[in-house]
Design a protein around this motif. Structure first.
Motif, mmCIF file in Angstrom:
data_model
loop_
_atom_site.group_PDB
_atom_site.id
_atom_site.type_symbol
_atom_site.label_atom_id
_atom_site.label_comp_id
_atom_site.label_asym_id
_atom_site.label_seq_id
_atom_site.Cartn_x
_atom_site.Cartn_y
_atom_site.Cartn_z
ATOM 1 N N ASP A 130 0.689 -1.227 0.038
ATOM 2 C CA ASP A 130 -0.108 -0.084 0.124
ATOM 3 C C ASP A 130 0.840 1.200 0.000
ATOM 4 N N ILE A 131 2.136 1.223 0.158
ATOM 5 C CA ILE A 131 3.139 2.304 0.172
ATOM 6 C C ILE A 131 3.356 2.596 -1.056
ATOM 7 N N ARG A 132 2.883 3.633 -1.724
ATOM 8 C CA ARG A 132 3.369 4.152 -3.176
ATOM 9 C C ARG A 132 4.636 5.104 -3.364
ATOM 10 N N HIS A 133 4.701 5.786 -2.362
ATOM 11 C CA HIS A 133 5.852 7.076 -2.453
ATOM 12 C C HIS A 133 7.291 6.132 -2.486
ATOM 13 N N PRO A 134 8.096 6.721 -3.563
ATOM 14 C CA PRO A 134 9.288 5.768 -3.886
ATOM 15 C C PRO A 134 10.233 5.756 -2.783
ATOM 16 N N LEU A 139 12.469 3.235 2.052
ATOM 17 C CA LEU A 139 12.913 3.149 3.302
ATOM 18 C C LEU A 139 12.272 1.740 4.236
ATOM 19 N N VAL A 140 10.984 1.601 4.153
ATOM 20 C CA VAL A 140 10.329 0.524 4.561
ATOM 21 C C VAL A 140 10.870 -0.697 4.383
ATOM 22 N N THR A 141 11.058 -1.012 2.946
ATOM 23 C CA THR A 141 11.392 -2.131 2.522
ATOM 24 C C THR A 141 13.089 -2.366 2.923
ATOM 25 N N THR A 142 13.852 -1.295 2.917
ATOM 26 C CA THR A 142 15.168 -1.504 3.410
ATOM 27 C C THR A 142 15.158 -2.116 4.857
ATOM 28 N N LYS A 219 16.358 -4.644 -4.479
ATOM 29 C CA LYS A 219 17.139 -4.112 -5.659
ATOM 30 C C LYS A 219 16.246 -3.149 -6.469
ATOM 31 N N ALA A 220 15.007 -3.723 -6.721
ATOM 32 C CA ALA A 220 14.044 -2.993 -7.704
ATOM 33 C C ALA A 220 13.466 -1.699 -6.983
ATOM 34 N N VAL A 221 13.211 -1.979 -5.915
ATOM 35 C CA VAL A 221 12.701 -0.757 -4.888
ATOM 36 C C VAL A 221 13.914 0.173 -4.784
ATOM 37 N N LEU A 222 15.176 -0.242 -4.766
ATOM 38 C CA LEU A 222 16.056 0.914 -4.499
ATOM 39 C C LEU A 222 16.323 1.567 -5.874
ATOM 40 N N VAL A 223 16.508 0.921 -6.988
ATOM 41 C CA VAL A 223 16.401 1.294 -8.554
ATOM 42 C C VAL A 223 15.373 2.212 -8.830
ATOM 43 N N ARG A 224 14.063 2.063 -8.331
ATOM 44 C CA ARG A 224 13.041 2.946 -8.351
ATOM 45 C C ARG A 224 13.159 4.227 -7.578
ATOM 46 N N TRP A 225 13.676 4.106 -6.330
ATOM 47 C CA TRP A 225 13.981 5.244 -5.638
ATOM 48 C C TRP A 225 15.084 6.074 -6.185
ATOM 49 N N LEU A 226 16.303 5.500 -6.502
ATOM 50 C CA LEU A 226 17.434 6.341 -7.263
ATOM 51 C C LEU A 226 17.014 7.052 -8.488
ATOM 52 N N ALA A 227 15.798 6.630 -9.207
ATOM 53 C CA ALA A 227 15.327 7.351 -10.344
ATOM 54 C C ALA A 227 14.985 8.682 -10.004
ATOM 55 N N GLU A 243 27.333 11.983 -0.354
ATOM 56 C CA GLU A 243 26.232 11.851 -0.993
ATOM 57 C C GLU A 243 25.360 10.822 -0.193
ATOM 58 N N PRO A 244 24.487 11.149 0.696
ATOM 59 C CA PRO A 244 23.614 10.294 1.401
ATOM 60 C C PRO A 244 22.386 9.365 0.678
ATOM 61 N N LEU A 245 22.410 8.119 0.761
ATOM 62 C CA LEU A 245 21.315 7.359 -0.014
ATOM 63 C C LEU A 245 20.027 7.838 0.062
ATOM 64 N N PHE A 246 19.793 8.075 1.404
ATOM 65 C CA PHE A 246 18.338 8.573 1.590
ATOM 66 C C PHE A 246 18.216 9.963 1.826
ATOM 67 N N VAL A 247 17.542 10.994 1.052
ATOM 68 C CA VAL A 247 17.455 12.250 1.211
ATOM 69 C C VAL A 247 15.957 12.790 1.372
#
Length: 345
Positions: A130-134, A139-142, A219-227, A243-247
């Protein structure tokens, strides 16, 4: 407390409140002494009153206490401050309790096996779906896939990630340069100290550095976030740029996230599920630390290998790893990838 520093009305009202709830004079006196010292600390260090204090201010106070008091005393004083802020939140003097995240981090060393809400894997899958925001999904998946703490999550830099994907445009640190699809969790980051040229707002509490495998789902979730990740680097005290990963993608655009932000992201979705209640404790509320508990329980039950789970959590030193084969890294990856749960519905 100096005579020139008058005790705030919020503390006085709180003391009256606990007296009305039957606290004896000795307990009330202890609260008054601790809160007075806390007020003085805020005034001297930050020129603030308690309602204006942040998570970082409270954490600074806890660190100060640890230089002169035992852990049990620090825990007691922290519980006093937590109840005080719960009162301020209840009566509308502050929008949030800054001690919530502080206590969450402290709880780990106080409660080795606390009773917690039982969320099934099926329920957790529905929650994550249900979490749609990249950013929020990443964050949650990691947290759920690695078992790292919120502070460790915030301290991750891009170089701590090695992805076998075109989305990676940086050179990963040497520890994982030859290990594609891996995450490196360091030990050196400490709250309030400079690390990598940057003043850190959270501590990594592991006993040893850890390389955590990344499966295809994470991996797929992180790639989506990096985009969609903002390119703005975090500025350092030396003028260099880490360069922080999560900003942040809202008010703190491009700035490294803090544990408080991560906690509120999780709380937002947990409330919608009825998994979080203001005033609820560790046994009731789903928080970032709950995800660490979830990871530990499920992976330990699936693998039957406590040593590997302890390693992934960062709870063990070299002697435990030495009891295994020299091919430790491959063993961890193979065991992890074979047994890690899927979060897809």
């Amino acid at each position: 407390m100096t005579e020139s520093h008058q005790q705030s009305g919020t503390v006085e009202y709180f003391l009256q409140d606990i007296e009305h709830h039957g606290r004896n004079e000795r307990t009330a006196a202890a609260y008054q002494r601790v809160l007075s010292e806390y007020e003085q600390f805020l005034d001297d260090r930050f020129d603030k009153t308690p309602p204006a204090a942040s998570y970082r201010d409270c954490m600074a106070w806890v660190h100060e206490l640890r230089t002169t008091h035992s852990e049990s005393t620090v825990a007691t004083y922290a519980s006093y401050l937590n109840r005080f802020y719960s009162y301020l939140e209840r009566v509308g003097h502050t929008e949030e309790n800054p001690m919530t995240v502080v206590l969450e981090e402290m709880t780990e060393s106080i409660e080795s096996n606390p009773t917690r809400r039982d969320v099934t894997l099926a329920q957790m899958r529905s929650f994550v779906t249900d979490i749609r925001h990249p950013l929020h999904q990443a964050l949650v998946t990691t947290l759920l896939k690695t078992g790292i703490r919120a502070g460790e999550l915030c301290n991750l830099d891009l170089i701590d990630l090695n992805l076998a994907h075109d989305a990676q445009t940086w050179q990963p640190r040497a520890h994982i340069a030859g290990r594609p699809d891996s995450l490196f969790v360091a030990t050196e980051h400490t709250y309030g100290r400079e690390s990598g040229g940057e003043l850190r707002t959270a501590s990594n509490k592991r006993k040893r550095e850890t390389v955590v495998p990344i499966d295809e789902e994470l991996k797929a979730v992180l790639v989506r976030w990096l985009a969609v990740r903002p390119d703005t680097p975090s500025r350092t005290t030396t003028g260099a740029a880490t360069e922080p990963l999560f900003v942040g993608t809202a008010d703190s655009w491009g700035e490294r996230l803090t544990p408080n932000v991560v906690h509120h992201v999780v709380e937002q979705y947990a409330r919608e599920r009825g998994w979080y209640r203001t005033g609820g404790g560790a046994a009731e509320n789903v928080t970032p630390h709950y995800f660490r508990h979830f990871f530990t329980t499920h992976l330990r039950d699936r693998t039957g290998d406590r040593g590997i789970v302890q390693y992934l959590r960062g709870d063990v030193a070299s002697d435990v790893i030495d009891t295994y084969t020299h091919n430790w890294g491959d063993r961890v990856r193979e065991t992890y990838l074979e047994h890690i749960y899927s979060l897809s519905v």
